[in-house]
Design an enzyme around this catalytic site. Structure first.
Site, short mmCIF file in Angstrom:
data_model
loop_
_atom_site.label_atom_id
_atom_site.label_comp_id
_atom_site.label_asym_id
_atom_site.label_seq_id
_atom_site.Cartn_x
_atom_site.Cartn_y
_atom_site.Cartn_z
N HIS A 166 -2.84 3.22 -4.63
CA HIS A 166 -2.19 2.82 -3.38
C HIS A 166 -0.77 2.35 -3.66
O HIS A 166 -0.33 1.30 -3.16
CB HIS A 166 -3.01 1.73 -2.69
CG HIS A 166 -4.30 2.23 -2.09
ND1 HIS A 166 -4.35 3.01 -0.96
CD2 HIS A 166 -5.58 2.08 -2.51
CE1 HIS A 166 -5.61 3.31 -0.68
NE2 HIS A 166 -6.39 2.77 -1.61
N GLU B 184 -9.77 2.79 -5.25
CA GLU B 184 -9.31 4.12 -4.85
C GLU B 184 -8.08 4.57 -5.63
O GLU B 184 -7.03 4.89 -5.06
CB GLU B 184 -9.05 4.14 -3.34
CG GLU B 184 -10.30 3.85 -2.52
CD GLU B 184 -10.04 3.82 -1.03
OE1 GLU B 184 -10.96 4.14 -0.26
OE2 GLU B 184 -8.93 3.45 -0.62
N ASP C 212 0.86 -1.18 0.00
CA ASP C 212 0.00 0.00 0.00
C ASP C 212 0.89 1.24 0.00
O ASP C 212 2.12 1.13 -0.03
CB ASP C 212 -0.96 0.00 1.19
CG ASP C 212 -2.33 0.55 0.82
OD1 ASP C 212 -2.40 1.76 0.48
OD2 ASP C 212 -3.32 -0.21 0.86
#
Length: 613
Positions: free
Chosen positions: A268, A331, A192
């Site tokens: 990420h 995301e 991440d």
């Protein structure tokens, strides 16, 4: 796919006595499909022989031997079925691999299954029939016949080790707990923005640079204004060597748990850019992120980036033998892509009119490569937005909408909605309660977790067959230690195990609660720092007004727990009044009644309170 039993065995299950009517005294979690009890007990001696005739049976027998040793039993394997107190044997041909039959009668204990997984689950059920702690002498095991099978093939638990890193020892403990409650998938979130946790031989800077962030934000970021952000100034990081990963994979395999690695892309990915800034759409430098949330800096969809991930996935595919590789896909803001000449040229070349289509193109390139390695792509539900190929599997996290849409498009789906199974959410109705450790927010009590049905009513029966199962997730922005991970996971993970294993029509929280109560001693024996539930019965709806007094009848969900209370506004503890009989509080004086449960292990629940007017 949903697991199936042969039709003859389904008939037998249907004719058996309902499990929910007979199992509370057995306190089994998850609830078996069918339980028949009869008068009598079998005395399991302190020295036990286990018969195992196949390699899978011997594996289960060795694991059972280790688990029995912790209960004061000395177990040995024998080649003589007649001499054994516990016999592990085959089930009829065609039996589902994860199904089992457990019989305890005057002849001893017999577990029959078609595979090692079924034998293992039968052994876990047997262990729940035994005392939670070591005892001397023979153990009384009730006569019982259990025929059982899971409702879903995917029964998962997730752990994010990128925001905060967890040791190999804790990972093994987590796998043990998943397996003990018949969960069969460990989703290992390895990369991440805040850290890359997996050794990749071809890219050593991922562990030299990307695995470490210079510092970490202090406090609950979502409650702070940007100008109030403060950082701890302490470098943080860590990673797993490939040898450690192989060790964990082998450990999980012995317990019939499949590991699904997650390598986030294209979003990420700031930690990647810290080591390899040439993969960005604009010049760096970059560092592994020191905050939480969504970062607009993501990798650029260049051929260099595709090559990078193919090389990473080549090593990942060798390390993890399971079918699935998770690519994240969630995301991923397109701000940098919209600004990038490379992306604009790619869109023109491919005829794309929306930048979201570029992520679909990227995902399909990665999926094709995974397929060449014999792997199947799975990603969060955002992967639907750019278009995915028919073979992709979707993990629905933003509610159930993505999963419903995917199933209608004939994609396989794992249900993991925030509203039911995000175990980083709080367990206290008061947001950011001062009586709870720091957490991301939200409210997800045990009762709501248990209420979840992973099969949406909006889907047809044919579409529901695409629902592979359910998974609980633990994100670790605010989960900094193994003890806190335990606190967030348990006891809610036991509710997840029953949601995943037991058909919704057989489940009842009123039946589950007393069975769960008997599991706390088992969690104590495994040194699990579970959350002690608050006392029950102290709320405005529970009071009974009698003679100018509000009367409360309190109880604890943890057997053997003591309840202590106060009427003076102070927090209760061991030194305050102990509840021993219904509590009568005068009305008309505006008194705040507070109570805590103190478990046999000495740990306290959060206080619960009510204002008596």
């Amino acid at each position: 796919m949903r697991l199936k039993f042969p039709s003859a065995l389904l008939v037998a299950l249907a004719l058996a006595s309902p499990a929910a009517a007979q199992t509370p005294s057995l306190s089994l979690v998850p609830l078996p499909r069918s339980v028949q009890t009869s008068a009598g007990i079998y005395a399991l001696p302190a020295k036990v022989s286990i018969y195992a005739g196949t390699a899978d049976a011997r594996n289960v027998a060795e694991l059972l031997r280790e688990q029995l040793a912790a209960l004061g039993r000395t177990a040995t394997l024998t080649s003589s079925a007649a001499a054994a107190q516990i016999r592990l044997g085959p089930a009829p041909a065609g039996t589902s691999p994860e199904a089992y039959q457990l019989t305890v009668d005057k002849g001893g204990v017999r577990i029959a299954a078609a595979s090692g997984a079924g034998l293992f689950y039968g052994a876990q059920t047997l262990l729940q029939l035994l005392p939670a702690k070591a005892t001397a002498g023979a153990v009384r095991v009730p006569f019982v016949r259990i025929q059982d099978q899971p409702a879903f093939g995917w029964r998962g638990g997730h752990l994010d080790v990128s925001r905060h890193f967890f040791s190999v020892a804790f990972i093994k403990k987590y796998i043990d707990l998943l397996a003990a409650y018949k969960l069969n998938t460990f989703h290992w979130h390895l990369t991440d923005d805040q850290g890359w946790r997996l050794e990749i031989k071809k890219y050593p800077k991922l562990t030299e640079i990307s695995a470490y962030r210079p510092e970490t934000i202090i406090g609950a970021q979502q409650q702070l204004k940007k100008e109030d952000f403060k950082f701890d100034g302490t470098p943080y990081g860590g990673y797993y060597t490939q040898e450690q990963v192989r060790e964990v994979v082998a450990y999980a395999k012995r317990r019939y748990v499949t590991i699904v690695p997650e390598i986030e892309m294209p979003g990420h990915s700031v930690a990647i850019l810290a080591a390899y800034p040439e993969l960005a759409c604009r010049p760096g430098p970059y560092t592994a992120w020191t905050m939480w949330g969504v970062n607009e800096d993501i990798v650029c969809p260049s051929e260099a980036t595709i090559t990078f991930f193919e090389n990473v996935l080549a090593e990942v595919s060798q390390l993890f033998p399971g079918r699935y590789v998770h690519i994240g896909g969630d995301e991923a803001p397109k701000t940098r892509w919209k600004e990038s000449p490379l992306v604009q040229e790619l869109m023109k070349k491919e005829g794309f009119t929306d930048v979201e289509q570029v992520q679909g193109w990227f995902n399909r390139r990665i999926e094709k490569y995974l397929a060449s390695k014999g792997k199947k792509l799975i990603g969060w539900d955002e992967i639907l937005e750019g278009g995915i190929s028919p073979g992709a599997t979707v993990m629905s996290w933003r509610g159930e909408k993505g999963g419903i849409e995917a199933a209608k498009q004939d994609h396989d789906v794992v249900m993991t909605p925030t509203t039911y199974v995000y175990l980083d959410y709080g367990q206290n109705p008061q947001p950011h309660s001062p009586y709870e450790p720091l957490m991301i927010g939200g409210y997800l009590p045990l009762t709501k977790v248990y209420s979840y049905n992973p099969l949406p009513a909006e889907l047809t029966a044919a579409q529901q067959r695409h629902i592979l199962g359910v998974q609980a997730n633990l994100w670790t922005e605010y989960v900094t230690t193994p003890e806190k991970a335990d606190y967030m996971l348990f006891p809610r993970m036991l509710a997840v195990s029953e949601v995943a294993w037991t058909p919704a029509a057989q489940r009842s929280y009123a039946d589950f609660a007393p069975r769960l109560g008997q599991q706390y001693a088992r969690l104590d024996a495994k040194k699990v720092n579970y959350r002690v539930p608050e006392p029950l019965g102290l709320d405005s709806t529970s009071q009974v007004v009698q003679g100018g007094k509000a009367v409360f009848t309190l109880r604890s969900a943890v057997p053997g727990a003591h309840i202590h209370y106060t009427l003076d506004g102070k927090l209760p503890d061991e030194t305050t009044d102990r509840y021993t009989k219904p509590l009568a509080v005068p009305t008309g004086r505006r008194l705040t009644v507070r109570a805590v449960a103190i478990a046999p292990n000495g740990r306290h629940s959060a206080p619960v309170e009510v204002l008596v007017k």
